[in-house]
Motif scaffolding. Sequence first.
Motif, mmCIF file in Angstrom:
data_model
loop_
_atom_site.group_PDB
_atom_site.id
_atom_site.type_symbol
_atom_site.label_atom_id
_atom_site.label_comp_id
_atom_site.label_asym_id
_atom_site.label_seq_id
_atom_site.Cartn_x
_atom_site.Cartn_y
_atom_site.Cartn_z
ATOM 1 N N UNK A 68 35.469 43.268 36.749
ATOM 2 C CA UNK A 68 36.236 42.291 37.521
ATOM 3 C C UNK A 68 35.805 40.849 37.264
ATOM 4 N N UNK A 69 34.553 40.641 36.881
ATOM 5 C CA UNK A 69 34.011 39.291 36.726
ATOM 6 C C UNK A 69 33.981 38.817 35.285
ATOM 7 N N UNK A 70 34.290 39.680 34.324
ATOM 8 C CA UNK A 70 34.012 39.388 32.915
ATOM 9 C C UNK A 70 34.994 38.388 32.325
ATOM 10 N N UNK A 71 34.479 37.401 31.597
ATOM 11 C CA UNK A 71 35.327 36.380 30.988
ATOM 12 C C UNK A 71 36.093 36.910 29.779
ATOM 13 N N UNK A 72 35.784 38.138 29.346
ATOM 14 C CA UNK A 72 36.571 38.741 28.261
ATOM 15 C C UNK A 72 38.048 38.777 28.625
ATOM 16 N N UNK A 73 38.345 38.886 29.927
ATOM 17 C CA UNK A 73 39.737 38.997 30.373
ATOM 18 C C UNK A 73 40.550 37.741 30.064
ATOM 19 N N UNK A 74 39.894 36.619 29.854
ATOM 20 C CA UNK A 74 40.626 35.372 29.593
ATOM 21 C C UNK A 74 41.449 35.514 28.320
ATOM 22 N N UNK A 235 24.697 36.419 40.853
ATOM 23 C CA UNK A 235 25.787 36.428 41.820
ATOM 24 C C UNK A 235 27.124 36.581 41.088
ATOM 25 N N UNK A 236 28.064 37.266 41.710
ATOM 26 C CA UNK A 236 29.414 37.375 41.159
ATOM 27 C C UNK A 236 30.036 35.985 41.125
ATOM 28 N N UNK A 237 30.341 35.508 39.940
ATOM 29 C CA UNK A 237 30.858 34.152 39.759
ATOM 30 C C UNK A 237 32.332 34.213 39.364
ATOM 31 N N UNK A 238 33.233 33.655 40.181
ATOM 32 C CA UNK A 238 34.676 33.772 39.925
ATOM 33 C C UNK A 238 35.168 32.757 38.886
ATOM 34 N N UNK A 239 34.958 33.070 37.625
ATOM 35 C CA UNK A 239 35.430 32.193 36.550
ATOM 36 C C UNK A 239 36.950 32.293 36.464
ATOM 37 N N UNK A 241 40.565 32.827 35.337
ATOM 38 C CA UNK A 241 41.091 33.714 34.309
ATOM 39 C C UNK A 241 40.629 35.144 34.458
ATOM 40 N N UNK A 242 39.633 35.372 35.324
ATOM 41 C CA UNK A 242 39.133 36.729 35.553
ATOM 42 C C UNK A 242 39.840 37.361 36.755
ATOM 43 N N UNK A 243 39.762 38.699 36.837
ATOM 44 C CA UNK A 243 40.330 39.398 37.997
ATOM 45 C C UNK A 243 39.624 38.987 39.282
ATOM 46 N N UNK A 244 38.342 38.677 39.176
ATOM 47 C CA UNK A 244 37.591 38.252 40.357
ATOM 48 C C UNK A 244 38.177 36.963 40.927
#
Length: 262
Positions: A68-74, A235-239, A241-244
């Motif tokens: 959910x947090x991974x920037x790969x999703x961008x 900490x979960x960081x909401x970048x 473009x991510x699902x988070x």
Amino acid sequence: LVERADHLSGRFPKDLDALPHPAFHLLDMERYFEILGEAQAENLVPDQHAGERLLPFVSSRGCPYSCIFCTHQVLDLPWRGRSADGLCAELDRLRAAYGVERVLFLDDLMNLDGPRFAAVTRHMAEVSLPWDAVNGLRADRLGEDVLRDMQAAGNRKVTVSAESGDQGVLSRVGKKGLDLSHIEGTARAAAGIGFPCQVHYVLGFPGERREELNNTLLHAARMRRDHGAIPLLQYATPVEGTRLHRKLCEDGLWADPEARDR
């Protein structure tokens, strides 16, 4: 997501070994290593402080998982990797040409293809070329033979990603498809051969309960106590473009709405 990945895969060449090599010869490589050495001295290159001639390198791109947090999703690209033979030949050439002392692989998920990864780790051990996987590895694709090869190459540690120490959180929001038993298996195997292990954990997923947070902390403490594995807590960081990030926006979970734009 699978249909999108299949569609995208048709837009990229499948034989990555046929592509031109990165044009390192167009750089002032001595100045390149000098700058990286200065960065190491200033503690700007995590875990790399020895003043070595480091070569950041990408051997594969993409990831089939959807943490959910991974920037790969961008970019949301399918996984593609250089062949083991092509990759090893190029690293040998770069080492001979520029005196590379350690390779820093920047791959999203370097060990997705188990046989390819095992062949690369075996070669690196044979030529005694140390390396590190900056973004960590999947524990369920690490066997003891691979760990021994990593150690023999001169690697200082193995880093795996648990993300959460609560299996329910992993299944609900992590989307990692990982059983926590593999984390313990890797930590135990690494300890058995005297090879340092680090474990990534992420705290603060949306909806994560106190009990689940404590399960992660307890898991980290147990891995440290039983196997000497060093916990790396983030900490979960909401970048963006991510699902988070999207979930926080859609569910109105920002404690400070202005934080979205920082």
